[in-house]
Design a protein around this motif. Structure first.
Motif, short mmCIF file in Angstrom:
data_model
loop_
_atom_site.label_atom_id
_atom_site.label_comp_id
_atom_site.label_asym_id
_atom_site.label_seq_id
_atom_site.Cartn_x
_atom_site.Cartn_y
_atom_site.Cartn_z
N ARG A 181 0.83 -1.20 0.00
CA ARG A 181 0.00 0.00 0.00
C ARG A 181 0.87 1.26 0.00
O ARG A 181 1.89 1.31 0.68
CB ARG A 181 -0.93 0.03 1.22
N ASN A 182 0.44 2.24 -0.73
CA ASN A 182 1.15 3.51 -0.79
C ASN A 182 0.49 4.49 0.18
O ASN A 182 -0.58 5.01 -0.08
CB ASN A 182 1.10 4.07 -2.22
N ARG A 183 1.15 4.72 1.31
CA ARG A 183 0.65 5.61 2.35
C ARG A 183 -0.81 5.31 2.71
O ARG A 183 -1.70 6.16 2.55
CB ARG A 183 0.80 7.06 1.92
N PRO A 184 -1.11 4.11 3.19
CA PRO A 184 -2.50 3.78 3.52
C PRO A 184 -2.99 4.56 4.73
O PRO A 184 -2.22 4.88 5.64
CB PRO A 184 -2.42 2.28 3.84
N ARG A 185 -4.28 4.84 4.75
CA ARG A 185 -4.87 5.45 5.94
C ARG A 185 -4.81 4.43 7.08
O ARG A 185 -5.02 3.24 6.88
CB ARG A 185 -6.32 5.86 5.67
N GLY A 186 -4.52 4.93 8.27
CA GLY A 186 -4.42 4.03 9.42
C GLY A 186 -3.12 3.27 9.49
O GLY A 186 -3.04 2.26 10.19
N LYS A 187 -2.09 3.73 8.76
CA LYS A 187 -0.83 2.98 8.71
C LYS A 187 -0.21 2.79 10.08
O LYS A 187 0.32 1.71 10.39
CB LYS A 187 0.17 3.68 7.78
N ALA A 188 -0.27 3.81 10.94
CA ALA A 188 0.35 3.69 12.27
C ALA A 188 -0.31 2.58 13.07
O ALA A 188 0.38 1.77 13.70
CB ALA A 188 0.25 5.02 13.01
N ARG A 189 -1.64 2.51 13.04
CA ARG A 189 -2.34 1.45 13.76
C ARG A 189 -2.06 0.09 13.15
O ARG A 189 -1.86 -0.90 13.86
CB ARG A 189 -3.84 1.72 13.77
N LEU A 190 -2.07 0.02 11.82
CA LEU A 190 -1.79 -1.26 11.15
C LEU A 190 -0.37 -1.74 11.47
O LEU A 190 -0.16 -2.93 11.72
CB LEU A 190 -1.97 -1.09 9.64
N THR A 191 0.58 -0.83 11.45
CA THR A 191 1.97 -1.20 11.72
C THR A 191 2.13 -1.71 13.15
O THR A 191 2.80 -2.71 13.41
CB THR A 191 2.90 -0.01 11.47
N GLU A 192 1.50 -1.00 14.09
CA GLU A 192 1.56 -1.45 15.49
C GLU A 192 0.89 -2.80 15.65
O GLU A 192 1.41 -3.70 16.32
CB GLU A 192 0.90 -0.42 16.40
N ALA A 193 -0.29 -2.94 15.04
CA ALA A 193 -1.02 -4.21 15.16
C ALA A 193 -0.23 -5.38 14.58
O ALA A 193 -0.23 -6.48 15.15
CB ALA A 193 -2.38 -4.09 14.46
N LEU A 194 0.45 -5.14 13.46
CA LEU A 194 1.20 -6.22 12.82
C LEU A 194 2.27 -6.78 13.75
O LEU A 194 2.55 -7.98 13.73
CB LEU A 194 1.83 -5.70 11.52
N THR A 195 2.88 -5.92 14.57
CA THR A 195 3.91 -6.41 15.51
C THR A 195 3.30 -7.28 16.60
O THR A 195 4.03 -8.03 17.27
CB THR A 195 4.65 -5.24 16.17
#
Length: 292
Positions: free
Chosen positions: A159-173
């Motif tokens: 994804r290119n600069r997806p909305r909610g990226k910070a939450r998605l990145t945290e959740a992925l960890t």
């Protein structure tokens, strides 16, 4: 309507008030009630290059959602970026389908689970928080195992600069393979945020001779502690009897089994009490943990 005429129905029959009109140009013998029934009806009148996405895809894929999202009326529909959004009453249009995997789900075009997880990150934090994303992520990686985590990561990186990226990145960890229910995931996150060692999930426990003993929801092998989430399916007498027998077997092998209930996860006072109980069982100093 066109298909009805081709099937030999007269226009007067298609306009009969006895038929349901779920969307413009579509007639059905009865009004659709479930998400799938509504999606099937709407698919008849939508472009062939569209696919159900976001919350609608999650519902069709049977991914766990917060109860507030379950009765959603609008159907999320995505088309390629080069095409106009679907603008139809009862739908919410999106674009970018060319960057998403599309599945044929019993005749319906539906965005795949990994991309749907990314799409759910577009919802507001109030609607879909980090824990909600972890819960869905746990389900997705279990379904896509082996390689589920890598698939989820690849979907996000595409994804290119997806909305909610910070939450998605945290959740992925925080996503793990092994959880079998949303409340097992929430229980695991409770221990993680309190600073406990990470447990094995739905892990086998063996006796001193190497024989299989039981499978625990959250297992700390080194500390010989097992956390068992007690959901509604544990309520019957037969199930309680089985659980009691398993607890006895674990105790015979010097394991401590502690039950976890929803009230322990959601209620602050009970949560603190439970976490201190686990800390004592693991011989951990509660003052070094984030018990709050």
């Amino acid at each position: 309507m066109v298909q009805g005429r081709e099937a030999g129905l007269r226009l007067s029959e298609l306009r009969s008030r006895s038929l349901s009109a779920p969307t413009w140009g579509v007639r059905a013998a009865s009004a659709p009630t479930t998400v799938r029934e509504r999606a099937v009806a709407f698919a008849v009148g939508m472009p062939e290059d569209a696919a159900f996405s976001h919350v609608s895809a999650a519902q069709l894929l049977h991914l766990p959602l917060p109860s507030a999202l379950e009765p959603q009326v609008l159907l999320d529909v995505t088309r390629p970026t080069s095409m106009a959004q679907v603008r139809r009453a009862g739908c919410r249009g999106h674009r970018g389908l060319e960057r998403r995997e599309v599945l044929d789900l019993d005749g319906l075009r539906v965005v795949g689970p990994a991309d749907t997880w990314c799409d759910l990150g577009e919802l507001s934090a109030a609607e879909f928080g980090v824990d909600d994303l972890v819960i869905v992520g746990d389900v997705v990686v279990n379904r896509l195992a082996p390689g589920g985590l890598a698939t989820l990561r690849a979907a996000l990186e595409s994804r290119n600069r997806p909305r909610g990226k910070a939450r998605l990145t945290e959740a992925l960890t925080l996503v793990r393979v092994g959880s079998r229910s949303p409340m097992e995931t929430r229980s695991r996150l409770m221990f993680h945020r309190a600073g406990f060692p990470e447990p094995a999930l739905n892990a086998a426990v063996f006796d001193s001779r190497g024989g299989w003993l039981l499978e625990g929801d959250l297992v700390w092998h080194q500390q010989r502690v097992i956390g068992e989430y007690q959901g509604v399916d544990h309520a019957s007498r037969k199930r309680r009897s089985t659980d009691s027998f398993r607890t006895g077997l674990a105790g015979d092998e010097d394991y401590t089994v502690i039950e976890i209930y929803a009230e322990d996860v959601y209620g602050r006072a009970r949560r603190c009490t439970l976490l201190r109980r686990f800390a004592r069982a693991m011989d951990l100093d509660p003052t070094t943990l984030q018990i709050e």
